[in-house]
Design a protein around this motif. Structure first.
Motif: not given
Ligand SMILES: Cc1cc2nc3c(=O)[nH]c(=O)nc-3n(C[C@H](O)[C@H](O)[C@H](O)COP(=O)(O)OP(=O)(O)OC[C@H]3O[C@@H](n4cnc5c(N)ncnc54)[C@H](O)[C@@H]3O)c2cc1C
Length: 495
Positions: A75-82, A112-132
Motif C-alpha cells: 500500500x501507500x499508493x501502488x499503481x493498482x491503488x491509484x 516495509x511500509x516505506x518500501x511497499x510501492x517500490x516493492x510492488x513495482x519490482x514485482x511487476x518488473x519481474x513479470x508478476x501481473x496485477x490487474x487494476x
C-alpha cells in the motif's frame, strides 16, 4: 490430522568446520528453501554478481507459496491503488499494521511500509501481473482476477478509528489461487539472474567455524550427505512449522485436533531448528494465523455470531482471521452464526453445518440449548440498534447492520473443534530487518540469515493477521536478506 514429527534420527546439531572433510561446492550465498522468500533472496543475491545456489528439498520450487492465494499486502499508493481511485498513504498503512500486533518491530514495519510501492513495482518488473481492478465484495480473496481487495480489518472497529482505511490486498492476476503464478514468474526471474537451484536436496545441518559463524550447510543429495560452503552467508527460507506434530503440540497446542494445519508437507520446522542450532533465538512461536472462512457469501456478514451463552462477542464485519481467533476463545469453543431468511446462503467452503432452522428466535434458542431468553434478548437488542443503524457495544459498521426479523431463522455451527478452522504458524527466528539472525542476547549470528515464515515477520498475531502480509513480507525481506548476505565480507576460513 497428522504431519511429520521431529525425527530423533535427524538432529540438526551443527557440524564443526574442522570436521568437514571436503566441500561438494563453494558459493557466495546459499539459500535454503525455494518459496517466496527463497526465490526473492536468490534473485537479489545473484543480481549483485554473488554466486548463488538454492537448495530445495522438494522436486520443484514453490513450497507453500505456490499453494497460496497469491495475495500480497502492499500500500501507500501502488499503481493498482491509484488506478482504482484509492487514497492511501504510508503513514496510514504503518498506523494500521502497528495496531495489528502487540509487538510491532518498528524497523521492519517502517521499512516495509516505506518500501511497499517500490516493492510492488519490482514485482511487476519481474513479470508478476496485477490487474487494476478493485473487488468490492466481502470475500476471503477474489475468485476472479481482480487485483485489489479489502484483505484485513481496515474497515472494521477499532482499526477504522486508528488509521484511515484502504484496501491493500494485492492479488496476482489469475482467477482463483494465484500463488503458483506468482512463484512461476519469480522463478523465471531467478533463472535470468544467474541463481542456480538444486532440487531433491534436503538441508540437514549448518556448518559452524570456531567462532560460531555459519560457513555452510550439510545437505542430503543423491543419497549422500554433502557439505556446501557459503563464503558470504546462508539464508534460511525453509518455511514454517505448521505441519510438524511435535512442534505444533509444543507451541500451538490449543490448535491441536481443532484447527487443520495448512501448508506444504515440508513446513516441518527444520529451518527453525537449524537457526536454533546456531544460537539463533525464536520469537512468537505461539502465534499463528487461524481462519474460520464461513464467508463468502458476504450476505452472512449481516448475521450475528453468538457463543454458548447466546451472547455476541465480535463485530461480524471483522476479517475472518480475527473472527477465527476470537471465536476459538469462546467458552467451550461454542459459536453459532444466526441468520434470517433473506441473508441465508451456503458457505463456499465445507464444514459449516446448519444445526437448526426454526420459525422463531425462541425456537432457535431452544434447539441450540442456549440459556433461556439469552438469544432472544441478544437478537432483540441487536435488532433495535440495527434498525437505528448502530451497534454501540461491538461496533459493527452501519453498512452491515440490518435487523434479523424474517423467518425462518437458521443457525450454522461455527464451534471450534467442529467447524472448519485452518491455521499456520507465524513465529520463527528472531531477525533484524536485514534478515540477520539474532541470538537471545540480541547479537548477530555471523553468516546466518532468515526470511519468510522461517523467521517472525510483519504478521505476528492471530488477532491482527491480515491476508497478504505473509507473502508480502517473505518477498520483501527475502530480497533484503539476499542483498545483505551478498554484500557481506567473506569471513569463513580459507575464504
Ligand atoms: C492455502 C494457503 C493459502 C495462503 N494464501 C496466502 C496469501 O494469499 N497471501 C499470504 O500472504 N499468505 C498466504 N498464505 C501463507 C503463505 O503462503 C506462506 O506463509 C508463505 O508462502 C511462506 O513463504 P516461505 O517462502 O517462507 O515458505 P515456502 O513458500 O513454504 O517455501 C519454503 C521452501 O523450503 C523448502 N524446505 C523446507 N525444508 C527444507 C530443507 N530442510 N532443505 C531444503 N529445502 C527445504 C520447502 O520444500 C519449500 O519449498 C497461505 C497459506 C496457505 C497454506
Amino acid at each position: 490430522m497428522t504431519g511429520s514429527r521431529i525425527d530423533p534420527e535427524t538432529p540438526t546439531r551443527p557440524i564443526r568446520l574442522a570436521d568437514v572433510k571436503s566441500w561438494h561446492e563453494t558459493v557466495d550465498v546459499l539459500v535454503v528453501g525455494y518459496g517466496a522468500a527463497g526465490v526473492c533472496a536468490a534473485i537479489e543475491a545473484a543480481q549483485t554478481g554473488a554466486t548463488t545456489l538454492v537448495l530445495e528439498r522438494a522436486s520443484g520450487g514453490g513450497g507453500t507459496t505456490a499453494m497460496a492465494g497469491g495475495v500480497l499486502y502492499l500500500g501507500g499508493g501502488t499503481r493498482v491503488q491509484k488506478a482504482c481511485g484509492v487514497d492511501d498513504s504510508p503513514e496510514a498503512m504503518l498506523r494500521y499494521l502497528t495496531a495489528s500486533t502487540p509487538d510491532p518491530d518498528p524497523e521492519k514495519f517502517r521499512l516495509y511500509v516505506e518500501g511497499s510501492v517500490a516493492h510492488f513495482d519490482w514485482l511487476v518488473e519481474q513479470g508478476v501481473p496485477f490487474k487494476d481492478a478493485l473487488h468490492t465484495e466481502r470475500t476471503t480473496q477474489p475468485a476472479n482476477d481482480d487485483g485489489l481487495f479489502w484483505s484485513g480489518n481496515e474497515k472494521s472497529w477499532p482499526y477504522k478509528e486508528i488509521a484511515k482505511p484502504a484496501p491493500r490486498g494485492h492479488k496476482v492476476q489469475a482467477p482463483g489461487d494465484a500463488g503458483a503464478l506468482l512463484f512461476a514468474k519469480l522463478h523465471e526471474a531467478a533463472l535470468k539472474s544467474g541463481a542456480r537451484i538444486q532440487y531433491d536436496t534436503r538441508v540437514m545441518k549448518l556448518v559452524l567455524d570456531e567462532r560460531g559463524a555459519v560457513v555452510g550447510v550439510v545437505a542430503r543429495q543423491d543419497g549422500e550427505d554433502r557439505a556446501f560452503r557459503a563464503r558470504r552467508g546462508v539464508i534460511l527460507c525453509a518455511g514454517g512449522f505448521a505441519m510438524n506434530d511435535t512442534l505444533r503440540q509444543r507451541h500451538l497446542s490449543r490448535l491441536v485436533g481443532r484447527a487443520i494445519p495448512i501448508g506444504n508437507p515440508y513446513d516441518d520446522g527444520t529451518g527453525l531448528r537449524l537457526g536454533l542450532s546456531a544460537r539463533g533465538a525464536a520469537i512468537h512461536l505461539d502465534e499463528y494465523h487461524i481462519t474460520v472462512p464461513y464467508y463468502p457469501p458476504g450476505s452472512l456478514t449481516y448475521g450475528i455470531l453468538v457463543n454458548g451463552q447466546g451472547q455476541r462477542f465480535i463485530a461480524e464485519d471483522a476479517y475472518h482471521g480475527r473472527i477465527g481467533e476470537t471465536a476459538s476463545r469462546q467458552p467451550g469453543g461454542t459459536v453459532f452464526l444466526i441468520v434470517d431468511d433473506p441473508i441465508f446462503g451456503r458457505p463456499e467452503i465445507d464444514g459449516f453445518e446448519v444445526v437448526a432452522v426454526e420459525e422463531s428466535i425462541a425456537g432457535l434458542e431452544k434447539t441450540l440449548a442456549l440459556p433461556p431468553t439469552s438469544l432472544e434478548r441478544t437478537v432483540e437488542l441487536f435488532n433495535r440498534n440495527a434498525a437505528a443503524g448502530t451497534d454501540p457495544i461491538l461496533h459493527k459498521q452501519p453498512a452491515w447492520l440490518r435487523p434479523l426479523t424474517e423467518p425462518p431463522f437458521a443457525a450454522f455451527d461455527l464451534s471450534f473443534g467442529k467447524a472448519t478452522y485452518m491455521a499456520f504458524s507465524l513465529g520463527g527466528l528472531w531477525t533484524k530487518s536485514t534478515g540477520e539472525v539474532l541470538t537471545e542476547d540480541g547479537e548477530v549470528v555471523e553468516g546466518l540469515f532468515a526470511a519468510g515464515r522461517n523467521c517472525c515477520g510483519i504478521s505476528r498475531s492471530a488477532e491482527g493477521y491480515v491476508s497478504g502480509t505473509s507473502i508480502g513480507d517473505a518477498t520483501f525481506f527475502g530480497r533484503l536478506a539476499g542483498r545483505t548476505a551478498a554484500a557481506r565480507r567473506p569471513e569463513g576460513r580459507n575464504a
